[in-house]
Enzyme design. Structure first.
Site, PDB file in Angstrom:
ATOM      1  NE  ARG A  64     -61.097 -47.995   9.241  1.00  0.00           N
ATOM      2  CZ  ARG A  64     -60.482 -47.013   9.886  1.00  0.00           C
ATOM      3  NH1 ARG A  64     -60.548 -46.935  11.182  1.00  0.00           N
ATOM      4  NH2 ARG A  64     -59.804 -46.089   9.236  1.00  0.00           N
ATOM      5  CG  ASP A 201     -38.226 -37.578   2.796  1.00  0.00           C
ATOM      6  OD1 ASP A 201     -38.603 -37.108   1.705  1.00  0.00           O
ATOM      7  OD2 ASP A 201     -37.852 -36.861   3.733  1.00  0.00           O
ATOM      8  CG  HIS A 202     -42.490 -37.748  -1.856  1.00  0.00           C
ATOM      9  ND1 HIS A 202     -42.948 -37.059  -0.760  1.00  0.00           N
ATOM     10  CD2 HIS A 202     -42.598 -36.884  -2.892  1.00  0.00           C
ATOM     11  CE1 HIS A 202     -43.318 -35.843  -1.132  1.00  0.00           C
ATOM     12  NE2 HIS A 202     -43.112 -35.706  -2.428  1.00  0.00           N
ATOM     13  CD  GLU A 240     -46.096 -27.815  -1.248  1.00  0.00           C
ATOM     14  OE1 GLU A 240     -46.734 -28.677  -1.859  1.00  0.00           O
ATOM     15  OE2 GLU A 240     -46.050 -27.728  -0.018  1.00  0.00           O
ATOM     16  CG  ASP A 259     -46.579 -31.168   5.412  1.00  0.00           C
ATOM     17  OD1 ASP A 259     -46.880 -32.374   5.439  1.00  0.00           O
ATOM     18  OD2 ASP A 259     -46.760 -30.435   4.419  1.00  0.00           O
ATOM     19  CG  HIS A 264     -40.143 -33.503   2.045  1.00  0.00           C
ATOM     20  ND1 HIS A 264     -40.129 -34.868   2.112  1.00  0.00           N
ATOM     21  CD2 HIS A 264     -41.454 -33.155   1.978  1.00  0.00           C
ATOM     22  CE1 HIS A 264     -41.376 -35.332   2.080  1.00  0.00           C
ATOM     23  NE2 HIS A 264     -42.192 -34.309   2.004  1.00  0.00           N
TER      24      HIS A 264
END
Ligand code: BG6
Length: 518
Positions: A64, A201-202, A240, A259, A264
């Site tokens: 946009r 899904d990386h 993490e 998440d 994952h």
């Protein structure tokens, strides 16, 4: 022989072997967002650098904001400079990449924007020889997905002109529970056919994750040990060290279970636990993953209380760096009940795995960024050394290190030279030492695979629904119980103390993943 393969199968044209896709255009919805400049465009640029992109490849950013082609290209170049694994942009390469990139300013809900997109894509086909081949990439907030999908359908963009192909990549989160995931699948499949849909899904694009199948099924020595007879339990950790950073708004309505675990960690579990597929192709591999998910019985509310632990970080220090508490992060509600840490235990009710617990844990603001899968084997059946000083025997562990320090380590006991003592030692494989080349980024592999029409590393409709069918009862169980006394772990610790107590009740312990470990 190739004629027996489905039309969308890349092996038909041998593309998978040469791994250079046909010319195509990628339209990125939400192109002004962070994902585009942090991951997507650096990945495309590195593919171009390695001569993996087809001639005529083009990118159209759809969003946009009042940007024009020139500004869009500047943002892309800055994104590559800041995030590409190959360092700053090379000017020749950039010139040809920029020539094929443009910005299409429109609202996601404005039909006129899609009509003009259609014209623009036709013009690109004409000028750059992209033959009607398109990839639509949904990189917007998930609320916009249904609108974009319906508008693409209404504009007749769900199919390609001129015998070309159209595919759509859908970023996570794919729904927030079973019902919304089903609804999104229905919206998608009203416009596209399943083989056109690539749910990303990386984690599946990471080299170390792809190597799981090779490790298991291209080597004969591990598979005979890969079951309940030899394995005591499996631990899957994705830790993490960062907090939620500037994603508080998104994260607070998501939480660690949605998440990280739903996608994952569940994918990692499937790859570890699945049976050998009958072929290395998208359907055969995904059939086996779905079987694993279906063999996990969803937790009852009682089991949710016993088999899961939630945590939320408070203020603390991670590697000497102060981190504010989750509830103090921007976009997070002051009394938030969102979990930033989850540990859980699942059982796969199959002949191979019956009775073997799979412990999963993931969290933010933990002491280290480390992801690994550890297969802990049973201890030896007789203690030959029980009455000797060599009675301190630890079980064998096979640790598959997903990141960082990518590699595989096997721990076993060895006699200490000159002493009546047994000490654990390791056999180590490290990617860096063995191959000496940097692994491509996950997005490079996944974008290329989509352009090649190979969906092996993307999740299928039934797979994503089966994984939500496991996760949704956990949310329901939590919602039915009392609120958690959050925050319950200090940033920089390995989650709440309850997570240790939870696994200790089974006579086991989490692997110590700080610093050097075995
Ligand atoms: C994303 C999550 O899918 O994965 C993030 O939304 C998380 O919260 C990220 O930080 C982790 O990915 P990686 O590749 O850094 O392990």
């Amino acid at each position: 022989m190739n004629d027996t393969l489905p039309l969308d199968n890349p092996l038909r044209s041998g593309l998978r072997l040469s791994r250079t896709p046909e010319p195509c255009t990628m339209v990125i919805f939400g192109a002004t967002g962070d994902l585009t400049s942090r991951k997507l465009v650096p990945a495309l640029y590195n593919l171009a650098r390695e001569r993996r992109l087809p001639g005529g490849f083009s990118v159209v950013g759809f969003a946009r904001r009042e940007w024009d082609d020139e500004h869009f290209r500047t943002v892309l170049r800055d994104g590559i400079n800041a995030n590409s694994r190959s360092g700053p942009v090379e000017s020749d390469l950039w010139a040809s990449f920029a020539e094929g990139s443009g910005f299409h300013r429109a609202s996601f809900d404005d039909p006129a924007g899609y009509a003009s997109l259609k014209e623009r894509l036709a013009a690109i086909d004409e000028q750059r020889g992209t033959g009607g081949n398109r990839v639509f990439y949904l990189a917007t907030p998930p609320e916009a997905y249904p609108t974009i999908i319906q508008q693409l359908g209404a504009a007749g963009l769900g199919r390609s002109p001129n015998g070309g192909w159209t595919r759509i990549i859908v970023e996570k989160p794919f729904g927030r529970d079973l019902e919304s995931a089903r609804a999104l699948n229905q919206t998608l499949l009203a416009v596209f056919d399943e083989p056109q849909v690539y749910r990303i899904d990386h984690y599946l694009g990471k080299e170390t994750v792809q190597n799981l199948l090779v490790f298991r099924f291209a080597n004969g020595i591990f598979e005979p040990l890969w079951d309940r007879r030899s394995v005591d339990h499996v631990q899957i950790t994705v830790a993490e060290s960062i907090g939620v950073e500037d994603r508080g708004g998104y994260y607070d309505s998501s939480g660690a279970l949605r998440d990280m675990i739903q996608n994952h960690l569940t994918q990692l579990l499937c790859l570890v636990a699945m049976e050998p597929p009958i072929a290395y192709d998208a359907d055969a591999v995904r059939d086996e993953k779905v079987k694993v998910l279906r063999a996990i019985r969803p937790l009852t509310p009682d089991e949710v209380a016993r088999q899961t632990v939630r945590g939320q970080y408070g203020p603390g220090n991670v590697s000497g760096r102060p981190l504010r508490g989750y509830r103090e992060e921007r976009g997070v509600a002051p009394g938030s009940q969102t979990e930033t840490f989850v540990a859980l235990k699942l059982f796969i009710e199959s002949w191979r795995w019956a009775g073997v617990p799979f412990y999963l844990r993931s969290g933010k603001a933990l002491p280290r960024r480390v992801s690994e899968i550890a297969i802990q084997f049973k201890t030896v059946p007789t203690m030959l050394f029980a009455d000797t000083p060599m009675n301190d025997i630890e079980p064998n562990v096979l640790a598959i290190k997903i990141q960082p320090d990518e590699g595989i380590t096997l721990k076993f006991g060895s006699k200490v030279p000159g002493h009546q003592q047994i000490r654990p030692v390791t056999m180590d494989f490290r990617y860096g030492t063995s191959f000496g080349v940097a692994s491509p980024e996950a997005y490079e592999r996944l974008l290329l695979d989509c352009m090649l029409g190979d969906s092996t590393l993307f999740t299928r409709r039934d797979e994503v629904e089966a994984s939500w069918a496991l996760i949704t009862p956990i949310h329901q169980g939590w919602a039915a119980g009392p609120p958690c006394p959050f925050p319950n772990y200090e940033a920089g610790l390995w989650g709440p103390a309850e997570a240790d107590a939870f696994i200790a009740r089974d006579g086991r312990a989490w692997r110590r993943l700080s610093g050097t470990h075995l």
